[in-house]
Design an enzyme around this catalytic site. Sequence first.
Site, PDB file in Angstrom:
ATOM      1  N   SER A   1       0.652  -1.225   0.134  1.00 32.24           N
ATOM      2  CA  SER A   1      -0.069  -0.017   0.011  1.00 32.24           C
ATOM      3  C   SER A   1       0.861   1.205   0.162  1.00 32.24           C
ATOM      4  CB  SER A   1      -0.980  -0.010   1.332  1.00 32.24           C
ATOM      5  OG  SER A   1      -2.006  -1.061   1.105  1.00 32.24           O
TER       6      SER A   1
ATOM      7  N   GLY B   1     -24.598 -24.365   1.121  1.00 31.34           N
ATOM      8  CA  GLY B   1     -24.137 -25.312   1.752  1.00 31.34           C
ATOM      9  C   GLY B   1     -22.978 -26.144   1.330  1.00 31.34           C
TER      10      GLY B   1
ATOM     11  N   ILE C   1     -25.655 -20.491   2.023  1.00 24.23           N
ATOM     12  CA  ILE C   1     -26.901 -20.736   1.472  1.00 24.23           C
ATOM     13  C   ILE C   1     -26.924 -22.023   0.715  1.00 24.23           C
ATOM     14  CG2 ILE C   1     -28.792 -20.219  -0.037  1.00 24.23           C
ATOM     15  CD1 ILE C   1     -28.656 -17.307   1.208  1.00 24.23           C
TER      16      ILE C   1
ATOM     17  N   GLU D   1      -5.888  -2.274  -5.533  1.00 27.73           N
ATOM     18  CA  GLU D   1      -6.163  -0.813  -5.569  1.00 27.73           C
ATOM     19  C   GLU D   1      -6.449  -0.078  -4.675  1.00 27.73           C
ATOM     20  OE1 GLU D   1      -7.920   0.593  -9.341  1.00 27.73           O
ATOM     21  OE2 GLU D   1      -7.902  -1.443 -10.313  1.00 27.73           O
TER      22      GLU D   1
ATOM     23  N   ILE E   1       0.978  -7.576 -10.929  1.00 26.47           N
ATOM     24  CA  ILE E   1       0.610  -6.754 -12.156  1.00 26.47           C
ATOM     25  C   ILE E   1      -0.225  -7.596 -12.897  1.00 26.47           C
ATOM     26  CG2 ILE E   1       1.383  -5.159 -13.874  1.00 26.47           C
ATOM     27  CD1 ILE E   1       2.171  -4.511 -11.085  1.00 26.47           C
ATOM     28  N   THR E   2      -1.483  -6.997 -13.335  1.00 23.22           N
ATOM     29  CA  THR E   2      -2.723  -7.678 -14.044  1.00 23.22           C
ATOM     30  C   THR E   2      -2.489  -7.103 -15.464  1.00 23.22           C
ATOM     31  OG1 THR E   2      -4.137  -7.396 -12.076  1.00 23.22           O
ATOM     32  CG2 THR E   2      -5.230  -7.826 -14.103  1.00 23.22           C
TER      33      THR E   2
END
Length: 385
Positions: A133, A343, A341, A367, A158-159
Amino acid sequence: MVDHRLSEEHEALRDSVRAFARKEVAPVIGEYYEREEFPYPLVRTMGEMGLFGLPIPEEHGGMGGDYFALCLALEELARVDSSVAITLEAGVSLGVMPIYRFGNDEQRRTWLPRLARGEILGAFGLTEPDGGSDAGSTRTTAVLDGDEWVINGSKAFITNSGTDITGLVTVTAVTGEKPDGRKEISTIIVPAGTPGFTVATKYSKVGWNASDTHALSFDDCRVPAENLLGERGRGYAQFLATLTEGRVAIAALGVGLAQGCVDECLRYLDEREAFGRKIGEYQALQFKVADMELRAHTARLAYYDAASRMLRGEPYKKQAAIAKLAASNAAMDNARDATQIFGGYGFMNETPVGRFYRDAKILEIGEGTSEVQRMLIARELGLPA
């Protein structure tokens, strides 16, 4: 009066992306996810649809739309799958927008048309292995040697940086020292395949398994001096602006995931039976889904507000942080409740809910972490840094 109704153009875009996501992405994305394989055919179709050029003017090869249009597309994609959505989000907000916002005429002519058509992808090299950060702690350096920048250092997480169609990475680097002793950070365009620029093996990730993420290294990597993006020493301000804008897009993606959890639960509650009744008849589960819808709805309003302020040219840093924080919380909470929900079926990777659960966590990190968003909100409220 406040009016959150979409224009005809935005409604048409939303409907076309929704149809694409349900008819073309949903049937095949699970296999890509399990193989941890980048979905080139889907990305190619998104390029043909003009999605990578949504907020880019037609003169630069784009669709001439706005950033809100991109957000709507991201929400619809993420309702089905986040790997495809983050490929578009990073490709536009982190790949295209820095070139469009800060590039000169020649850089725009060179890169924007192909980026906007999705023929190539751009990546944003900001995060470093020891930085996280703390983006201001950049250690990667770029030294001007004659008419070339010589880059040394590394980037992490890095995308879109290592696909077969990656065309460039925009890299932040220390290019000197300011008079007050602080680092002078600049942004430089590094084309894919440049000698000295190495893409590491892809990461093994918890989620977003059909998206592309790599570490990068630069070893005496030389690029022309004219690859400087914007003004020298303005890199820090540039990436802060880029991240603020991108947080609105990530918020839209988070809302899509949160709403996708509602979609899947409504279907499952109508199909599944337990103790002789459809489980949708049990009030405990009805209340849980009601809370899920509440989260998705309020987070959507938050990113709508941030996007509208952005498009009007008003300050929106606080609203972007609020939207990102609200949407990531909604995505994480809804994914957890949806898994409960479903399961045992919710714990299976082949179900959308299983993928949603794995994909949600990164939204509280990427981000700007949730802690960073809270820090930004506090500062915008006038609290001490």
